[in-house]
Design an enzyme around this catalytic site. Sequence first.
Site, mmCIF file in Angstrom:
data_model
loop_
_atom_site.group_PDB
_atom_site.id
_atom_site.type_symbol
_atom_site.label_atom_id
_atom_site.label_comp_id
_atom_site.label_asym_id
_atom_site.label_seq_id
_atom_site.Cartn_x
_atom_site.Cartn_y
_atom_site.Cartn_z
ATOM 1 N N ASP A 38 0.854 -1.197 0.000
ATOM 2 C CA ASP A 38 0.000 0.000 0.000
ATOM 3 C C ASP A 38 0.882 1.236 0.000
ATOM 4 O OD1 ASP A 38 -3.286 0.289 0.845
ATOM 5 O OD2 ASP A 38 -2.057 2.109 0.753
ATOM 6 N N ASP A 73 4.374 2.012 -5.533
ATOM 7 C CA ASP A 73 3.238 2.440 -6.353
ATOM 8 C C ASP A 73 3.027 1.362 -7.422
ATOM 9 O OD1 ASP A 73 1.599 3.542 -8.310
ATOM 10 O OD2 ASP A 73 2.758 5.395 -8.524
ATOM 11 N N ASN A 100 -5.689 -4.979 -6.410
ATOM 12 C CA ASN A 100 -6.830 -4.362 -5.729
ATOM 13 C C ASN A 100 -6.674 -2.854 -5.573
ATOM 14 O OD1 ASN A 100 -9.059 -4.407 -3.391
ATOM 15 N ND2 ASN A 100 -7.220 -3.456 -2.525
ATOM 16 N N TYR A 171 -13.032 5.972 -14.259
ATOM 17 C CA TYR A 171 -12.987 4.744 -13.447
ATOM 18 C C TYR A 171 -13.691 3.584 -14.168
ATOM 19 C CZ TYR A 171 -14.024 1.916 -9.225
ATOM 20 O OH TYR A 171 -14.151 0.926 -8.290
ATOM 21 N N LYS A 175 -12.018 0.125 -15.308
ATOM 22 C CA LYS A 175 -12.488 -1.145 -14.737
ATOM 23 C C LYS A 175 -13.018 -2.085 -15.819
ATOM 24 C CE LYS A 175 -11.780 -0.748 -10.246
ATOM 25 N NZ LYS A 175 -10.653 -1.528 -9.658
ATOM 26 N N THR A 205 -16.439 0.924 2.336
ATOM 27 C CA THR A 205 -15.070 1.397 2.561
ATOM 28 C C THR A 205 -15.106 2.915 2.381
ATOM 29 O OG1 THR A 205 -14.394 1.381 0.245
ATOM 30 C CG2 THR A 205 -14.175 -0.709 1.436
HETATM 31 N N1 LIG Z 1 -15.767 -0.529 -2.060
HETATM 32 C C1 LIG Z 1 -16.522 -0.933 -3.076
HETATM 33 O O1 LIG Z 1 -17.758 -1.117 -2.944
HETATM 34 C C2 LIG Z 1 -15.893 -1.197 -4.399
HETATM 35 C C3 LIG Z 1 -16.752 -1.400 -5.499
HETATM 36 C C4 LIG Z 1 -16.198 -1.724 -6.724
HETATM 37 C C5 LIG Z 1 -14.821 -1.824 -6.842
HETATM 38 N N2 LIG Z 1 -14.015 -1.573 -5.777
HETATM 39 C C6 LIG Z 1 -12.565 -1.688 -5.974
HETATM 40 O O2 LIG Z 1 -11.994 -2.420 -4.900
HETATM 41 C C7 LIG Z 1 -10.650 -1.999 -4.703
HETATM 42 C C8 LIG Z 1 -10.439 -1.627 -3.241
HETATM 43 O O3 LIG Z 1 -11.243 -0.498 -2.945
HETATM 44 P P1 LIG Z 1 -11.651 -0.047 -1.468
HETATM 45 O O4 LIG Z 1 -13.089 0.266 -1.525
HETATM 46 O O5 LIG Z 1 -11.129 -1.025 -0.489
HETATM 47 O O6 LIG Z 1 -10.857 1.347 -1.389
HETATM 48 P P2 LIG Z 1 -9.851 1.973 -0.268
HETATM 49 O O7 LIG Z 1 -9.640 3.378 -0.670
HETATM 50 O O8 LIG Z 1 -10.388 1.670 1.100
HETATM 51 O O9 LIG Z 1 -8.524 1.128 -0.450
HETATM 52 C C9 LIG Z 1 -7.687 1.269 -1.573
HETATM 53 C C10 LIG Z 1 -6.241 1.232 -1.112
HETATM 54 O O10 LIG Z 1 -5.395 1.320 -2.275
HETATM 55 C C11 LIG Z 1 -4.254 2.094 -1.927
HETATM 56 N N3 LIG Z 1 -3.631 2.644 -3.136
HETATM 57 C C12 LIG Z 1 -4.106 3.664 -3.916
HETATM 58 N N4 LIG Z 1 -3.260 3.894 -4.935
HETATM 59 C C13 LIG Z 1 -2.221 3.010 -4.802
HETATM 60 C C14 LIG Z 1 -1.042 2.753 -5.554
HETATM 61 N N5 LIG Z 1 -0.741 3.480 -6.649
HETATM 62 N N6 LIG Z 1 -0.204 1.765 -5.144
HETATM 63 C C15 LIG Z 1 -0.483 1.036 -4.033
HETATM 64 N N7 LIG Z 1 -1.586 1.256 -3.274
HETATM 65 C C16 LIG Z 1 -2.450 2.216 -3.661
HETATM 66 C C17 LIG Z 1 -4.801 3.172 -1.014
HETATM 67 O O11 LIG Z 1 -3.774 3.743 -0.208
HETATM 68 C C18 LIG Z 1 -5.865 2.404 -0.198
HETATM 69 O O12 LIG Z 1 -5.340 1.934 1.035
HETATM 70 C C19 LIG Z 1 -10.432 -0.848 -5.691
HETATM 71 O O13 LIG Z 1 -9.817 -1.334 -6.864
HETATM 72 C C20 LIG Z 1 -11.829 -0.383 -5.979
HETATM 73 O O14 LIG Z 1 -11.918 0.301 -7.198
HETATM 74 C C21 LIG Z 1 -14.523 -1.265 -4.564
#
Ligand SMILES: NC(=O)c1ccc[n+]([C@@H]2O[C@H](COP(=O)([O-])OP(=O)(O)OC[C@H]3O[C@@H](n4cnc5c(N)ncnc54)[C@H](O)[C@@H]3O)[C@@H](O)[C@H]2O)c1
Length: 304
Positions: A38, A73, A100, A171, A175, A205
Amino acid sequence: MSGVVDGRVVIVTGAGRGIGRAHALAFAAEGAKVVVNDIGAGLDGSATGESPAEQVVAEIVAAGGEAVVNGDDVADWAGAENLIRTAIDTYGRLDVLVNNAGFLRDRMLVGMSEQEWDAVVRVHLKGHFATLRHAAAYWRAEAKAGNPVDARIVNTSSGAGLQGSIGQGNYAAAKAGIAELTIQAAAELKNYGVTVNAIAPAARTRMTVGAGGAMAEAMAAPEEGFDAMAPENISPLVVWLGSVDSKDVSGRVFEVEGGKITVAEGWRHGPAQDKGARWEPKEIGPVVADLLAKAEDPVPVYGA
Ligand SMILES: NC(=O)c1ccc[n+]([C@@H]2O[C@H](COP(=O)([O-])OP(=O)(O)OC[C@H]3O[C@@H](n4cnc5c(N)ncnc54)[C@H](O)[C@@H]3O)[C@@H](O)[C@H]2O)c1
């Protein structure tokens, strides 16, 4: 008692918070050694100075598991390579890559800036490809050296990418690209012993409740009973996809929310009409009307 991923070495990107954090804890609880990646980014990708991955590693270690931090990153080419290297240098191998990590910069297309487009497409789409590319090169080398490979990639798409989502054009496009990248990689990596699948999760989240409003309300935890929007509900499928048991499943996208798992059925050939010669433009109207009458209606775009 042995876990379903006992001894497997797993990378989870963006595992400091939210769904990725739940994956990392769930893999560790089932016996995996986890690289917790992360960058500590804000919801819009900006730097925060936080290191949530370190807290997740501490939690795993406190529970008797094995984990190591990586702060690269995922969308940086050398960073992605170093992430794969971290697993191999620390644990001697890599078995599972869970892509993720990511962030949002929502805006209607008509007002979206070039930077908003580039940043979101970069972190999600390139952030999936860069890690996949370096992991695939490692697995191909292992396979060519005669070492057994039974490896997994689990990508993260989104309902936005499968159905569209108003105000999230950058986005949604990224995706959708990830869903196709999954099918593509599954076909190309099959011969090296690697399966590639994707999930489209929905969970509470900061990404879904950060802005407050109706979405945050719909995602709120109930006072009692099953908390359908807990991010921990997403991880069992991902852990299983990371196990050797999922060997025969590849090139699939699963929607997952609460206790529900849905197979997404994507682009496929629908109704067709072949004239056997070139059409005249004036002939096309009734042909398209006939084809659309026979075709399934598209699933509505979120928020439309
Ligand atoms: N929460 C939902 O309902 C939902 C729905 C559809 C898709 N998603 C996808 O699930 C995944 C996780 O999302 P989440 O809801 O847990 O979000 P979140 O913001 O809680 O977690 C995402 C994490 O990714 C890290 N991050 C961001 N850019 C980064 C990089 N360049 N390198 C390394 N780490 C990086 C952030 O620091 C963060 O801790 C994402 O891909 C999101 O698009 C989530």
